[in-house]
Design a protein around this motif. Structure first.
Motif, PDB file in Angstrom:
ATOM      1  N   ARG A  75      28.999  45.399  10.782  1.00 44.72           N
ATOM      2  CA  ARG A  75      30.355  45.111  11.272  1.00 44.72           C
ATOM      3  C   ARG A  75      30.593  43.644  11.626  1.00 44.72           C
ATOM      4  NH1 ARG A  75      33.300  50.160  13.776  1.00 44.72           N
ATOM      5  NH2 ARG A  75      33.293  51.349  11.853  1.00 44.72           N
ATOM      6  N   CYS A  76      30.415  42.801  10.643  1.00 42.62           N
ATOM      7  CA  CYS A  76      30.685  41.372  10.806  1.00 42.62           C
ATOM      8  C   CYS A  76      32.115  41.179  11.304  1.00 42.62           C
ATOM      9  CB  CYS A  76      30.501  40.670   9.460  1.00 42.62           C
ATOM     10  SG  CYS A  76      31.154  38.999   9.386  1.00 42.62           S
ATOM     11  N   PRO A  77      32.322  40.330  12.315  1.00 42.75           N
ATOM     12  CA  PRO A  77      33.680  40.122  12.827  1.00 42.75           C
ATOM     13  C   PRO A  77      34.629  39.508  11.785  1.00 42.75           C
ATOM     14  CG  PRO A  77      32.065  38.848  14.094  1.00 42.75           C
ATOM     15  CD  PRO A  77      31.313  39.606  13.057  1.00 42.75           C
ATOM     16  N   ARG A  78      34.104  38.814  10.787  1.00 43.99           N
ATOM     17  CA  ARG A  78      34.948  38.199   9.762  1.00 43.99           C
ATOM     18  C   ARG A  78      35.169  39.091   8.550  1.00 43.99           C
ATOM     19  NH1 ARG A  78      32.370  32.496   8.644  1.00 43.99           N
ATOM     20  NH2 ARG A  78      33.580  32.780   6.734  1.00 43.99           N
ATOM     21  N   HIS A  79      34.178  39.909   8.191  1.00 48.21           N
ATOM     22  CA  HIS A  79      34.241  40.620   6.920  1.00 48.21           C
ATOM     23  C   HIS A  79      34.135  42.136   7.008  1.00 48.21           C
ATOM     24  CE1 HIS A  79      32.535  36.569   5.803  1.00 48.21           C
ATOM     25  NE2 HIS A  79      33.672  36.610   5.136  1.00 48.21           N
ATOM     26  N   ALA A  80      34.075  42.685   8.184  1.00 47.03           N
ATOM     27  CA  ALA A  80      33.901  44.139   8.326  1.00 47.03           C
ATOM     28  C   ALA A  80      35.082  44.885   7.722  1.00 47.03           C
ATOM     29  CB  ALA A  80      33.748  44.505   9.792  1.00 47.03           C
ATOM     30  N   THR A  81      34.762  46.000   7.090  1.00 48.72           N
ATOM     31  CA  THR A  81      35.790  46.896   6.571  1.00 48.72           C
ATOM     32  C   THR A  81      35.474  48.297   7.054  1.00 48.72           C
ATOM     33  OG1 THR A  81      34.556  47.295   4.532  1.00 48.72           O
ATOM     34  CG2 THR A  81      36.185  45.514   4.487  1.00 48.72           C
ATOM     35  N   SER A  82      36.481  49.130   7.092  1.00 42.17           N
ATOM     36  CA  SER A  82      36.293  50.526   7.483  1.00 42.17           C
ATOM     37  C   SER A  82      36.752  51.408   6.333  1.00 42.17           C
ATOM     38  CB  SER A  82      37.105  50.853   8.739  1.00 42.17           C
ATOM     39  OG  SER A  82      36.639  50.100   9.821  1.00 42.17           O
ATOM     40  N   PRO A  83      35.828  52.135   5.742  1.00 44.19           N
ATOM     41  CA  PRO A  83      36.214  53.001   4.626  1.00 44.19           C
ATOM     42  C   PRO A  83      37.261  54.037   5.052  1.00 44.19           C
ATOM     43  CG  PRO A  83      33.840  52.786   4.752  1.00 44.19           C
ATOM     44  CD  PRO A  83      34.392  52.164   5.994  1.00 44.19           C
ATOM     45  N   LYS A  84      38.158  54.342   4.150  1.00 39.22           N
ATOM     46  CA  LYS A  84      39.210  55.327   4.427  1.00 39.22           C
ATOM     47  C   LYS A  84      38.700  56.754   4.187  1.00 39.22           C
ATOM     48  CE  LYS A  84      42.500  52.173   4.918  1.00 39.22           C
ATOM     49  NZ  LYS A  84      41.873  51.198   5.773  1.00 39.22           N
ATOM     50  N   ASN A  85      37.892  56.929   3.155  1.00 37.17           N
ATOM     51  CA  ASN A  85      37.342  58.238   2.844  1.00 37.17           C
ATOM     52  C   ASN A  85      36.267  58.591   3.886  1.00 37.17           C
ATOM     53  OD1 ASN A  85      36.871  60.604   1.415  1.00 37.17           O
ATOM     54  ND2 ASN A  85      35.231  59.658   0.206  1.00 37.17           N
ATOM     55  N   ASN A  86      36.407  59.738   4.521  1.00 39.57           N
ATOM     56  CA  ASN A  86      35.449  60.199   5.531  1.00 39.57           C
ATOM     57  C   ASN A  86      35.348  59.176   6.678  1.00 39.57           C
ATOM     58  OD1 ASN A  86      33.673  61.953   6.695  1.00 39.57           O
ATOM     59  ND2 ASN A  86      31.978  61.491   5.330  1.00 39.57           N
ATOM     60  N   ALA A  87      36.490  58.701   7.132  1.00 41.01           N
ATOM     61  CA  ALA A  87      36.570  57.609   8.102  1.00 41.01           C
ATOM     62  C   ALA A  87      35.812  57.894   9.399  1.00 41.01           C
ATOM     63  CB  ALA A  87      38.028  57.297   8.409  1.00 41.01           C
ATOM     64  N   ALA A  88      35.883  59.120   9.905  1.00 43.75           N
ATOM     65  CA  ALA A  88      35.203  59.439  11.161  1.00 43.75           C
ATOM     66  C   ALA A  88      33.691  59.319  11.005  1.00 43.75           C
ATOM     67  CB  ALA A  88      35.583  60.843  11.637  1.00 43.75           C
ATOM     68  N   TRP A  89      33.170  59.804   9.894  1.00 46.56           N
ATOM     69  CA  TRP A  89      31.731  59.706   9.669  1.00 46.56           C
ATOM     70  C   TRP A  89      31.295  58.253   9.594  1.00 46.56           C
ATOM     71  CZ3 TRP A  89      28.456  57.507   6.142  1.00 46.56           C
ATOM     72  CH2 TRP A  89      27.112  57.853   6.284  1.00 46.56           C
ATOM     73  N   TRP A  90      32.044  57.434   8.826  1.00 46.33           N
ATOM     74  CA  TRP A  90      31.698  56.027   8.695  1.00 46.33           C
ATOM     75  C   TRP A  90      31.803  55.287  10.025  1.00 46.33           C
ATOM     76  CZ3 TRP A  90      28.793  53.900   5.300  1.00 46.33           C
ATOM     77  CH2 TRP A  90      28.721  54.419   4.009  1.00 46.33           C
ATOM     78  N   ALA A  91      32.811  55.593  10.814  1.00 49.89           N
ATOM     79  CA  ALA A  91      32.947  54.942  12.122  1.00 49.89           C
ATOM     80  C   ALA A  91      31.726  55.244  12.985  1.00 49.89           C
ATOM     81  CB  ALA A  91      34.229  55.403  12.810  1.00 49.89           C
ATOM     82  N   THR A  92      31.295  56.505  13.005  1.00 47.69           N
ATOM     83  CA  THR A  92      30.109  56.886  13.779  1.00 47.69           C
ATOM     84  C   THR A  92      28.873  56.163  13.264  1.00 47.69           C
ATOM     85  OG1 THR A  92      31.056  59.059  14.235  1.00 47.69           O
ATOM     86  CG2 THR A  92      28.674  58.849  14.476  1.00 47.69           C
ATOM     87  N   LYS A  93      28.713  56.126  11.949  1.00 44.68           N
ATOM     88  CA  LYS A  93      27.558  55.493  11.331  1.00 44.68           C
ATOM     89  C   LYS A  93      27.514  54.004  11.649  1.00 44.68           C
ATOM     90  CE  LYS A  93      24.298  54.430   8.356  1.00 44.68           C
ATOM     91  NZ  LYS A  93      23.000  54.263   8.997  1.00 44.68           N
ATOM     92  N   LEU A  94      28.607  53.289  11.420  1.00 44.39           N
ATOM     93  CA  LEU A  94      28.623  51.843  11.615  1.00 44.39           C
ATOM     94  C   LEU A  94      28.556  51.460  13.093  1.00 44.39           C
ATOM     95  CD1 LEU A  94      31.168  50.899   8.811  1.00 44.39           C
ATOM     96  CD2 LEU A  94      28.665  50.861   8.713  1.00 44.39           C
ATOM     97  N   ASP A  95      29.237  52.234  13.963  1.00 43.58           N
ATOM     98  CA  ASP A  95      29.128  51.985  15.400  1.00 43.58           C
ATOM     99  C   ASP A  95      27.690  52.187  15.874  1.00 43.58           C
ATOM    100  OD1 ASP A  95      31.831  51.440  15.529  1.00 43.58           O
ATOM    101  OD2 ASP A  95      32.378  53.392  16.372  1.00 43.58           O
ATOM    102  N   GLY A  96      27.024  53.187  15.309  1.00 46.38           N
ATOM    103  CA  GLY A  96      25.624  53.431  15.646  1.00 46.38           C
ATOM    104  C   GLY A  96      24.725  52.282  15.224  1.00 46.38           C
ATOM    105  N   ASN A  97      24.999  51.690  14.061  1.00 48.21           N
ATOM    106  CA  ASN A  97      24.226  50.533  13.608  1.00 48.21           C
ATOM    107  C   ASN A  97      24.355  49.379  14.594  1.00 48.21           C
ATOM    108  OD1 ASN A  97      23.591  51.975  11.298  1.00 48.21           O
ATOM    109  ND2 ASN A  97      24.874  50.750   9.940  1.00 48.21           N
ATOM    110  N   VAL A  98      25.583  49.103  15.015  1.00 50.58           N
ATOM    111  CA  VAL A  98      25.831  47.995  15.946  1.00 50.58           C
ATOM    112  C   VAL A  98      25.172  48.277  17.301  1.00 50.58           C
ATOM    113  CG1 VAL A  98      27.626  46.713  17.187  1.00 50.58           C
ATOM    114  CG2 VAL A  98      27.939  47.293  14.770  1.00 50.58           C
ATOM    115  N   ALA A  99      25.270  49.495  17.775  1.00 48.33           N
ATOM    116  CA  ALA A  99      24.638  49.857  19.053  1.00 48.33           C
ATOM    117  C   ALA A  99      23.124  49.711  18.955  1.00 48.33           C
ATOM    118  CB  ALA A  99      25.018  51.286  19.446  1.00 48.33           C
ATOM    119  N   ARG A 100      22.549  50.107  17.832  1.00 43.86           N
ATOM    120  CA  ARG A 100      21.105  49.970  17.636  1.00 43.86           C
ATOM    121  C   ARG A 100      20.712  48.493  17.601  1.00 43.86           C
ATOM    122  NH1 ARG A 100      20.584  52.609  13.165  1.00 43.86           N
ATOM    123  NH2 ARG A 100      20.621  50.742  11.872  1.00 43.86           N
TER     124      ARG A 100
END
Length: 142
Positions: A75-100
């Motif tokens: 989740r780069c502050p300049r280039h991060a994108t959020s996929p539209k397909n299965n958005a909730a799953w991707w949000a959980t996945k990417l937020d988990g990466n940042v938290a880790r």
């Protein structure tokens, strides 16, 4: 530890499993620049014994761990994108990466390590300069 959700499509699962964990182009460019400067390091190593998280470059004597983070996955502050397909799953996945990532930074700092995080889009020379600063924090001539 909570179970990780699985992606909802075989295509997504295949794409994720094909993602390189090491030796990405930005990582290789940084390694070449540091090697050119005479720096030697360990590649794809856990900085702490028993730690399941691996740094892209490790300087064990200096206690410096370098992570080359992908803009999408971390989740780069300049280039991060959020996929539209299965958005909730991707949000959980990417937020988990940042938290880790933050947890890894805190754990390494508590153990006396310096963490350097480089974004994949950063210029390798500039990134190598940041690593040099971490290797010699008292020096200001670089």
């Amino acid at each position: 530890m909570t179970a990780r959700p699985l992606p909802d499509s075989a295509t997504t699962r295949a794409r994720m499993s094909a993602q390189r964990r090491r030796d990405t182009a930005p990582e290789l460019a940084l390694r070449r620049e540091l090697h050119r400067r005479g720096r030697r390091y360990r590649v794809d190593r856990a900085p702490l014994p028993g730690m399941r998280r691996r740094a892209d470059l490790v300087f064990p004597r200096a206690r410096v761990a370098v992570f080359v983070d992908g803009c999408f996955w971390h989740r780069c502050p300049r280039h991060a994108t959020s996929p539209k397909n299965n958005a909730a799953w991707w949000a959980t996945k990417l937020d988990g990466n940042v938290a880790r990532d933050r947890d890894t930074d805190e754990r390494l700092a508590a153990a006396g390590w310096t963490v350097v995080r480089i974004w994949e889009h950063e210029d390798p020379v500039t990134a190598a300069d940041a690593v040099e600063v971490a290797l010699h924090p008292a020096r200001t001539d670089r």
